[in-house]
Design an enzyme around this catalytic site. Structure first.
Site, PDB file in Angstrom:
ATOM      1  N   ARG A  52       0.837  -1.213   0.000  1.00 16.42           N
ATOM      2  CA  ARG A  52       0.000   0.000   0.000  1.00 16.42           C
ATOM      3  C   ARG A  52       0.867   1.257   0.000  1.00 16.42           C
ATOM      4  NH1 ARG A  52      -4.490   0.740   4.606  1.00 16.42           N
ATOM      5  NH2 ARG A  52      -2.643   1.143   5.860  1.00 16.42           N
ATOM      6  N   LYS A 151      -2.523   7.100   1.262  1.00 17.08           N
ATOM      7  CA  LYS A 151      -2.225   7.362   2.677  1.00 17.08           C
ATOM      8  C   LYS A 151      -1.083   8.380   2.702  1.00 17.08           C
ATOM      9  CE  LYS A 151      -1.892   4.742   7.009  1.00 17.08           C
ATOM     10  NZ  LYS A 151      -2.888   5.474   7.764  1.00 17.08           N
ATOM     11  N   GLU A 184     -15.928   6.902   6.323  1.00 13.31           N
ATOM     12  CA  GLU A 184     -15.138   6.222   7.360  1.00 13.31           C
ATOM     13  C   GLU A 184     -14.978   7.158   8.540  1.00 13.31           C
ATOM     14  OE1 GLU A 184     -11.105   5.521   6.012  1.00 13.31           O
ATOM     15  OE2 GLU A 184     -11.022   7.439   4.959  1.00 13.31           O
TER      16      GLU A 184
HETATM   17  N1  PXG Z   1      -8.993   5.102   7.551  1.00 16.21           N
HETATM   18  C1  PXG Z   1      -8.035   6.042   7.737  1.00 16.21           C
HETATM   19  C2  PXG Z   1      -8.307   7.423   7.300  1.00 16.21           C
HETATM   20  C3  PXG Z   1      -6.822   5.687   8.339  1.00 16.21           C
HETATM   21  O1  PXG Z   1      -5.888   6.608   8.511  1.00 16.21           O
HETATM   22  C4  PXG Z   1      -7.656   3.421   8.559  1.00 16.21           C
HETATM   23  C5  PXG Z   1      -8.816   3.827   7.932  1.00 16.21           C
HETATM   24  C6  PXG Z   1      -7.484   1.979   8.922  1.00 16.21           C
HETATM   25  O2  PXG Z   1      -6.565   1.372   8.041  1.00 16.21           O
HETATM   26  P1  PXG Z   1      -5.680   0.124   8.467  1.00 16.21           P
HETATM   27  O3  PXG Z   1      -4.892  -0.184   7.266  1.00 16.21           O
HETATM   28  O4  PXG Z   1      -4.830   0.564   9.643  1.00 16.21           O
HETATM   29  O5  PXG Z   1      -6.617  -0.938   8.844  1.00 16.21           O
HETATM   30  C7  PXG Z   1      -6.627   4.370   8.773  1.00 16.21           C
HETATM   31  C8  PXG Z   1      -5.370   3.944   9.435  1.00 16.21           C
HETATM   32  C9  PXG Z   1      -1.587   6.910  13.115  1.00 16.21           C
HETATM   33  C10 PXG Z   1      -2.817   6.229  12.773  1.00 16.21           C
HETATM   34  O6  PXG Z   1      -1.626   7.832  13.911  1.00 16.21           O
HETATM   35  C11 PXG Z   1      -3.075   5.893  11.466  1.00 16.21           C
HETATM   36  C12 PXG Z   1      -4.244   5.256  11.159  1.00 16.21           C
HETATM   37  C13 PXG Z   1      -5.110   4.936  12.148  1.00 16.21           C
HETATM   38  C14 PXG Z   1      -4.838   5.307  13.444  1.00 16.21           C
HETATM   39  C15 PXG Z   1      -3.678   5.947  13.785  1.00 16.21           C
HETATM   40  O7  PXG Z   1      -0.574   6.484  12.590  1.00 16.21           O
HETATM   41  N2  PXG Z   1      -4.508   4.964   9.851  1.00 16.21           N
END
Ligand code: PXG
Length: 302
Positions: A52, A151, A184
């Site tokens: 990703r 991301k 989301e």
């Molecule tokens: N949506 C968004 C906008 C995110 O940033 C997710 C969904 C979940 O994706 P994953 O691949 O983790 O299942 C994310 C994930 C951080 C942090 O501070 C980043 C995320 C979530 C929580 C904390 O690094 N990104």
């Protein structure tokens, strides 16, 4: 001993791990990142996260100066240098140093940064009690403006939504897309259960295609549950029997209140808790995790 940070091939003590003020990652949020977790010395879904990262980089014309294999080794070395078995790994690739002005072409040296730390998003009791979420007015980025599937380092859209939700007293903010469909939360994907089926917004609803989301879809299908990736409205959520959020940091968090409406019977749902249990079982499964190798057993962070 201070935390060691990986920057471009070097492991530096935290105090010396510095990035230029001319880095476009800082000046313009120009770069990409991943949040990955290691459990008991094994990194969960590492290949998926790195793939990703490369896709996000490709979308923003950023060439990552390392291969997937090199990044894996760099992550393992950083974990080992910090003697960390359980960790939240933040992998960041910035555009690098340039002049003031937007042109990315003037930045020649992307910076690869690996931070291995810990993160606790929600207190453990919330996994039993569930959380309340609130739809906020801040709409998720328009996919043709900045596709949420990238991301990237600019998280202002999510930060504004999160702040709006917190100011209104909610634990987490729910964002809609430009068409008014459910997208989301600010750092988690959303799921709902209705009539023994699992629903989640379609990956082209203006969301990050979460790796936890994909994992949960796989787990549910493996249990013979029908999964629908759909365009959902807030009304769909209001009449759902169960609701939960997914993310690398949060894992699976039950949602018990949406915009003031109680979800189901107001408690964490049965399927939600089943999936959480199965998800936690997967976290140490060698088939979906990669060992950081030769970590000391029973480590503790100094
Ligand atoms: N949506 C968004 C906008 C995110 O940033 C997710 C969904 C979940 O994706 P994953 O691949 O983790 O299942 C994310 C994930 C951080 C942090 O501070 C980043 C995320 C979530 C929580 C904390 O690094 N990104």
């Amino acid at each position: 001993m201070s935390l060691k940070i990986f920057i471009n091939g070097e492991l530096l003590p935290l105090e010396e791990a510095k990035i230029s003020v001319f880095d476009h990652g800082l000046l313009y949020g120009d770069g990409v990142f991943e949040g990955i977790r290691a459990y008991n010395g094994r990194v969960f879904k590492l290949t998926e996260h790195l793939e990703r990262l490369f896709e996000s980089a490709r979308a923003i014309f950023l060439e990552i100066p390392m291969t997937i294999e090199e990044l894996k080794q760099a992550i393992f070395s950083t974990l080992r240098a910090n003697n960390m078995k359980d960790s939240y790994i933040r992998l960041v690739v910035t555009r690098g140093v340039g002049k003031l002005g937007l042109e990315p072409g003037k930045c020649t040296n992307p910076q690869v940064i690996i931070i291995t730390d810990t993160i606790q998003l929600y207190p453990p009791k919330l996994y039993e009690k569930g959380i309340d979420i609130l739809t906020v007015a801040t709409v998720r980025n328009h996919p043709e403006s900045l596709n949420p599937r990238i991301k990237c380092l600019n998280y202002m859209n999510n930060i504004l939504a999160k702040t709006e939700g917190l100011n209104a007293g909610a634990t987490e903010a729910l964002m809609l897309n430009k068409d008014g469909f459910v997208a989301e939360c600010t750092g988690q994907n959303i799921f709902m259960v209705k009539g023994e089926e699992l629903y989640t917004p379609h990956s082209n609803s203006g969301i990050l295609k979460g790796i936890t989301r994909d994992t949960v879809i796989g787990l549910a299908k493996g249990k013979g549950i029908k999964v629908r990736e759909d365009f959902l409205t807030r009304y769909d959520l209001y009449i759902a029997e169960e609701c939960f959020l997914t993310g690398t940091a949060a894992q699976i968090v039950p949602v018990v209140k949406i915009d003031g409406r109680i979800v189901g019977d107001g408690k964490a749902g049965r399927l939600t808790l089943e999936l959480l249990k199965e998800y936690r079982g997967l976290l140490i499964n060698p088939e979906v995790t990669e060992a950081a190798e030769s970590l000391e057993p029973g480590y503790s962070r100094p």
